[in-house]
Design a protein around this motif. Sequence first.
Motif, PDB file in Angstrom:
ATOM      1  N   MET A   1       0.837  -1.203   0.000  1.00 63.76           N
ATOM      2  CA  MET A   1       0.000   0.000   0.000  1.00 63.76           C
ATOM      3  C   MET A   1       0.869   1.250   0.000  1.00 63.76           C
ATOM      4  SD  MET A   1      -3.284  -0.898   2.443  1.00 63.76           S
ATOM      5  CE  MET A   1      -2.355  -1.402   3.899  1.00 63.76           C
ATOM      6  N   GLU A   2       0.406   2.267  -0.700  1.00 70.93           N
ATOM      7  CA  GLU A   2       1.159   3.515  -0.796  1.00 70.93           C
ATOM      8  C   GLU A   2       0.767   4.468   0.328  1.00 70.93           C
ATOM      9  OE1 GLU A   2       2.226   3.944  -5.465  1.00 70.93           O
ATOM     10  OE2 GLU A   2       0.192   4.541  -4.897  1.00 70.93           O
ATOM     11  N   ILE A   3       1.734   5.284   0.726  1.00 71.94           N
ATOM     12  CA  ILE A   3       1.580   6.127   1.914  1.00 71.94           C
ATOM     13  C   ILE A   3       1.691   7.604   1.561  1.00 71.94           C
ATOM     14  CG2 ILE A   3       2.572   6.712   4.172  1.00 71.94           C
ATOM     15  CD1 ILE A   3       3.645   3.820   4.260  1.00 71.94           C
ATOM     16  N   SER A   4       0.721   8.375   2.040  1.00 67.80           N
ATOM     17  CA  SER A   4       0.774   9.837   1.950  1.00 67.80           C
ATOM     18  C   SER A   4       0.988  10.401   3.350  1.00 67.80           C
ATOM     19  CB  SER A   4      -0.534  10.401   1.380  1.00 67.80           C
ATOM     20  OG  SER A   4      -0.786   9.937   0.080  1.00 67.80           O
ATOM     21  N   VAL A   5       1.950  11.297   3.492  1.00 67.38           N
ATOM     22  CA  VAL A   5       2.215  11.959   4.774  1.00 67.38           C
ATOM     23  C   VAL A   5       1.664  13.382   4.707  1.00 67.38           C
ATOM     24  CG1 VAL A   5       3.967  12.720   6.409  1.00 67.38           C
ATOM     25  CG2 VAL A   5       4.289  10.581   5.155  1.00 67.38           C
ATOM     26  N   ILE A   6       0.946  13.791   5.746  1.00 65.53           N
ATOM     27  CA  ILE A   6       0.323  15.116   5.794  1.00 65.53           C
ATOM     28  C   ILE A   6       0.837  15.869   7.013  1.00 65.53           C
ATOM     29  CG2 ILE A   6      -1.875  16.347   6.109  1.00 65.53           C
ATOM     30  CD1 ILE A   6      -3.172  13.954   4.575  1.00 65.53           C
ATOM     31  N   ARG A  28      10.559   2.178   4.861  1.00 59.27           N
ATOM     32  CA  ARG A  28       9.351   2.061   4.034  1.00 59.27           C
ATOM     33  C   ARG A  28       9.102   3.415   3.388  1.00 59.27           C
ATOM     34  NH1 ARG A  28       3.295  -0.423   5.434  1.00 59.27           N
ATOM     35  NH2 ARG A  28       2.515  -0.186   3.302  1.00 59.27           N
ATOM     36  N   LYS A  29       9.202   3.470   2.092  1.00 59.04           N
ATOM     37  CA  LYS A  29       9.129   4.732   1.371  1.00 59.04           C
ATOM     38  C   LYS A  29       7.705   5.285   1.354  1.00 59.04           C
ATOM     39  CE  LYS A  29      13.467   4.497   0.504  1.00 59.04           C
ATOM     40  NZ  LYS A  29      14.394   5.341   1.315  1.00 59.04           N
ATOM     41  N   VAL A  30       7.612   6.606   1.331  1.00 60.53           N
ATOM     42  CA  VAL A  30       6.318   7.260   1.215  1.00 60.53           C
ATOM     43  C   VAL A  30       6.130   7.756  -0.208  1.00 60.53           C
ATOM     44  CG1 VAL A  30       6.366   7.915   3.639  1.00 60.53           C
ATOM     45  CG2 VAL A  30       7.138   9.550   1.924  1.00 60.53           C
ATOM     46  N   LYS A  31       4.877   7.821  -0.645  1.00 65.34           N
ATOM     47  CA  LYS A  31       4.572   8.246  -2.005  1.00 65.34           C
ATOM     48  C   LYS A  31       4.657   9.752  -2.148  1.00 65.34           C
ATOM     49  CE  LYS A  31       1.005   7.997  -5.576  1.00 65.34           C
ATOM     50  NZ  LYS A  31      -0.375   7.553  -5.906  1.00 65.34           N
ATOM     51  N   GLU A  32       4.171  10.471  -1.136  1.00 70.32           N
ATOM     52  CA  GLU A  32       4.096  11.932  -1.212  1.00 70.32           C
ATOM     53  C   GLU A  32       4.052  12.502   0.193  1.00 70.32           C
ATOM     54  OE1 GLU A  32       0.440  12.699  -3.292  1.00 70.32           O
ATOM     55  OE2 GLU A  32      -0.774  11.652  -1.792  1.00 70.32           O
ATOM     56  N   ILE A  33       4.493  13.740   0.314  1.00 70.32           N
ATOM     57  CA  ILE A  33       4.385  14.484   1.567  1.00 70.32           C
ATOM     58  C   ILE A  33       3.610  15.763   1.250  1.00 70.32           C
ATOM     59  CG2 ILE A  33       5.611  15.653   3.438  1.00 70.32           C
ATOM     60  CD1 ILE A  33       8.004  13.800   2.846  1.00 70.32           C
ATOM     61  N   ILE A  34       2.459  15.904   1.872  1.00 70.51           N
ATOM     62  CA  ILE A  34       1.617  17.076   1.639  1.00 70.51           C
ATOM     63  C   ILE A  34       1.798  18.042   2.799  1.00 70.51           C
ATOM     64  CG2 ILE A  34      -0.730  17.929   1.299  1.00 70.51           C
ATOM     65  CD1 ILE A  34      -1.431  15.178   0.147  1.00 70.51           C
ATOM     66  N   ILE A  35       2.329  19.203   2.500  1.00 68.61           N
ATOM     67  CA  ILE A  35       2.484  20.278   3.482  1.00 68.61           C
ATOM     68  C   ILE A  35       1.327  21.250   3.274  1.00 68.61           C
ATOM     69  CG2 ILE A  35       3.935  22.166   4.315  1.00 68.61           C
ATOM     70  CD1 ILE A  35       5.261  19.488   4.764  1.00 68.61           C
TER      71      ILE A  35
END
Length: 304
Positions: A1-6, A28-35
């Motif tokens: 599963m892909e991970i988004s960090v907020i 474990r790599k994250v797909k995106e980081i949303i700031i």
Amino acid sequence: MEISVIIPTRNAEIYIKNLLEKLTNQSRKVKEIIIIDTASSDNTRSICEKYDIVKFMPINNGEFDHGGTRNRAAREATGDILVFMTQDAYPENEFFIEELTKDLGKNDIVASYGRQKPREDANEIEKFARKFNYGDTNIIKSKEDIDRLGVKTFFFTNVCSAFLTKEFWEVDGFPEKTIMNEDMIIASKLIFSDKKVLYAANASVVHSHNYTYMQQFKRNFDVGVVFTDSKEYFHGIKSESEGVKFVKSAIKHLMANNKYLLIPHLIVDSGFRFIGYKLGQIYYKMPIGLVKKMSMHSFYFDNK
């Protein structure tokens, strides 16, 4: 599963580079980081834009809402897992994301939160508070644990948390227009939906505050407001007993470590917390101007 960090930010220049570096070097790599940034006037944006993995979402002054802002960013996320953090916490090691997310989807676990360890400059009571609230072993919490754990059943923190995206939206995400504790409220919603929440003890971040007496008063005033305005989520469960347990345990800790001179500070600190909490519970009986002075998040009362 892909991970988004907020990560919600505001003037995060002193923290954000270290945080982004650690998040982009996880096992474990994250797909995106949303700031999602509230009108920062420092170099937060320019630092974030150096990372291809970062999506920067600016919002205006007055738009921030603890739950609503996080939901707004979550709607832009594309991951199967949503990880929420705060700007002033950073992973202790490269296994943070892996440890926080590895049990999601197993045995009805749909959300998790990690362990907070104190900064090097944390005072003795703050260090003890981190140990008191964040132990060494994993805990799975469900509706069956309410009689045993009381309000601790719903203890949860967005300093470092993760959700299965599908289940996050099944309970409509975080509550909006709440003064704080949006994390505990969503934990309650999930638990009363017969889901489980995990405390992942090995998913560690470094995070602590050396609050003044008045800051403790204001923070706990807002907690009292939560337990009044959002009492339906906690089904009449009281939190005062947990505070008494903390004070007793802290006194034993200080005595065991020959730090007797800190006991008066603990008593005064706890008094400010308790008075703030009790006044927050009856805030609606007070003039709004006074209420806003006692709150750490006075913007909440602008439309009350």
